[in-house]
Write a protein that holds these residues in place. Structure first.
Motif, short mmCIF file in Angstrom:
data_model
loop_
_atom_site.label_atom_id
_atom_site.label_comp_id
_atom_site.label_asym_id
_atom_site.label_seq_id
_atom_site.Cartn_x
_atom_site.Cartn_y
_atom_site.Cartn_z
N UNK A 46 22.36 41.92 41.35
CA UNK A 46 21.77 42.42 40.11
C UNK A 46 21.42 41.23 39.21
N UNK A 47 20.63 41.51 38.19
CA UNK A 47 20.24 40.47 37.24
C UNK A 47 21.48 39.98 36.50
N UNK A 48 21.61 38.65 36.39
CA UNK A 48 22.71 38.05 35.65
C UNK A 48 22.15 37.20 34.51
N UNK A 49 23.01 36.96 33.54
CA UNK A 49 22.66 36.10 32.41
C UNK A 49 23.46 34.81 32.51
N UNK A 50 22.81 33.69 32.33
CA UNK A 50 23.57 32.44 32.24
C UNK A 50 23.37 31.78 30.89
N UNK A 51 24.35 30.98 30.50
CA UNK A 51 24.41 30.40 29.16
C UNK A 51 24.53 28.89 29.27
N UNK A 52 23.61 28.18 28.60
CA UNK A 52 23.63 26.72 28.58
C UNK A 52 24.16 26.26 27.22
N UNK A 53 25.43 25.85 27.21
CA UNK A 53 26.10 25.49 25.96
C UNK A 53 25.40 24.35 25.23
N UNK A 54 24.76 23.44 25.99
CA UNK A 54 24.13 22.28 25.36
C UNK A 54 22.94 22.66 24.48
N UNK A 55 22.38 23.85 24.70
CA UNK A 55 21.22 24.30 23.92
C UNK A 55 21.61 25.25 22.78
N UNK A 56 22.87 25.68 22.76
CA UNK A 56 23.29 26.74 21.84
C UNK A 56 23.61 26.19 20.45
N UNK A 57 23.09 26.86 19.41
CA UNK A 57 23.35 26.48 18.02
C UNK A 57 24.46 27.32 17.39
N UNK A 58 25.06 28.23 18.18
CA UNK A 58 26.14 29.13 17.72
C UNK A 58 25.68 30.05 16.60
N UNK A 59 24.41 30.44 16.62
CA UNK A 59 23.87 31.31 15.57
C UNK A 59 24.31 32.76 15.74
N UNK A 60 24.78 33.13 16.93
CA UNK A 60 25.28 34.48 17.25
C UNK A 60 24.21 35.56 17.19
N UNK A 61 22.95 35.15 17.24
CA UNK A 61 21.87 36.15 17.27
C UNK A 61 22.01 37.06 18.48
N UNK A 62 22.35 36.49 19.61
CA UNK A 62 22.50 37.27 20.84
C UNK A 62 23.66 38.25 20.74
N UNK A 63 24.77 37.78 20.15
CA UNK A 63 25.97 38.63 20.05
C UNK A 63 25.70 39.84 19.17
N UNK A 64 25.10 39.61 18.03
CA UNK A 64 24.88 40.70 17.07
C UNK A 64 23.81 41.68 17.52
N UNK A 65 22.94 41.27 18.47
CA UNK A 65 21.85 42.14 18.90
C UNK A 65 22.09 42.80 20.26
N UNK A 66 23.26 42.57 20.87
CA UNK A 66 23.54 43.17 22.17
C UNK A 66 24.09 44.58 21.97
N UNK A 67 23.32 45.57 22.38
CA UNK A 67 23.74 46.96 22.21
C UNK A 67 24.89 47.36 23.11
N UNK A 68 25.16 46.57 24.13
CA UNK A 68 26.25 46.88 25.07
C UNK A 68 27.54 46.13 24.74
N UNK A 69 27.50 45.32 23.68
CA UNK A 69 28.66 44.49 23.32
C UNK A 69 29.14 43.65 24.51
N UNK A 70 28.18 43.14 25.26
CA UNK A 70 28.49 42.36 26.46
C UNK A 70 28.65 40.87 26.16
#
Length: 299
Positions: A46-70
């Motif tokens: 299945x489709x997976x998500x990967x996260x590149x810490x070196x590019x992340x600004x810790x803005x949490x935009x992804x966290x607050x907009x995830x409807x599945x709380x994933x």
């Protein structure tokens, strides 16, 4: 409905996945969970998500907009819960720094064919073709069969990198479609094989024997892994097994660490993190054991 498959990469101008210049199509999903796998993104179907810490600004935009709380932020790192994630890719589309990307897309047959046919002239000039890789392409049998049959109408050489761990009747149906099987053999001992891959090798050996008996073109490939199958005793046992089956050609693939970073990005544990890579020059004695048994063995 259009037949779709889940693909995580289409790599052009490959020269290590069969003869000539090739396009390698990477299917997602694999029945094995090899501890050394250099494509951990290939394992789940299945489709997976990967996260590149070196590019992340810790803005949490992804966290607050995830409807599945994933998604969550802990220890300054985004964590993705694959059990909750439904692959909607909203987080991928809204991440301002492209720190979150997806592994795998559902593609229609015509999309994959279009990409493969772009380089048909190169295949003809180099005696190349298309290679199915992964993952394990035979885990998507309907999509695989339709794709291969279309490409063969174009007189394109088709190879597949396979684990051989496929239900026997399905393997017999699919294996005969290919011009070349790049067939992995990882261990001679069924219990040791289970320790390293999560499956026993009985079905793999059964399928390999059938393919050789039916004169399918096969190149055996052995990933040589430290503390798993890298001793000279392992070489003796593997070469005896392969010779008894009727194998002629063997390629050794020394262990490397090219996929190490992917485990962190997928939030997966990599058990071989501190193991040093192997080099061909340190495996000459290993290779010579196969040669002494009459096998054409090379790196």
């Amino acid at each position: 409905m259009e037949n779709k498959g889940i693909i995580f990469n289409i790599q052009k101008f490959s020269i290590h996945d069969g003869p000539g210049i090739r396009t390698t199509v990477f299917f997602k999903g694999c029945p094995l969970k090899c501890k050394w796998c250099s494509n951990p993104e290939s394992q789940l179907n299945n489709i997976e998500i990967h996260f590149d810490e070196s590019k992340c600004s810790k803005c949490k935009t992804c966290v607050s907009n995830c409807n599945q709380n994933a998604l969550s932020l802990s220890d300054n790192k985004i964590t993705i819960d694959n059990k909750k994630c439904i692959g909607c890719l909203k987080c991928v589309s809204i991440c301002p720094n492209k720190a979150i990307e997806n592994e795998g897309n559902y593609k229609e047959i015509k999309e994959v064919i279009y990409e493969c046919l772009k380089d048909k002239d190169f295949y003809e000039e180099s005696n190349g073709g298309v290679t199915i890789s992964g993952g394990e392409g035979m885990c998507q049998p309907d999509f695989l069969k339709e794709l291969v049959l279309y490409l063969k109408k174009e007189n394109i050489h088709i190879a597949i990198e396979t684990t051989g761990y496929i239900e026997h009747n399905l393997f017999k149906e699919l294996a005969i479609l290919f011009d070349l099987l790049l067939f992995d053999v990882k261990h001679y001992d069924r219990n040791k094989h289970f320790e390293g891959t999560g499956v026993y090798n009985d079905l793999i050996i059964k399928n390999l024997k059938w393919a050789i008996e039916h004169k399918i073109n096969i190149l055996i490939r052995i990933p040589v892994i430290p503390e798993f199958n890298s001793s000279l005793e392992d070489a003796y046992q593997l070469s005896d097994l392969l010779k008894s089956i009727g194998v002629k050609n063997v390629q050794l693939l020394p262990f490397h660490q090219f996929g190490e970073k992917k485990y962190d990005m997928l939030n997966k544990t990599y058990e071989l993190k501190d193991i040093k890579p192997l080099r061909p020059e340190t495996l000459e004695n290993y290779k010579n054991i196969f040669i002494d048994k009459g096998l054409n063995c090379f790196f």
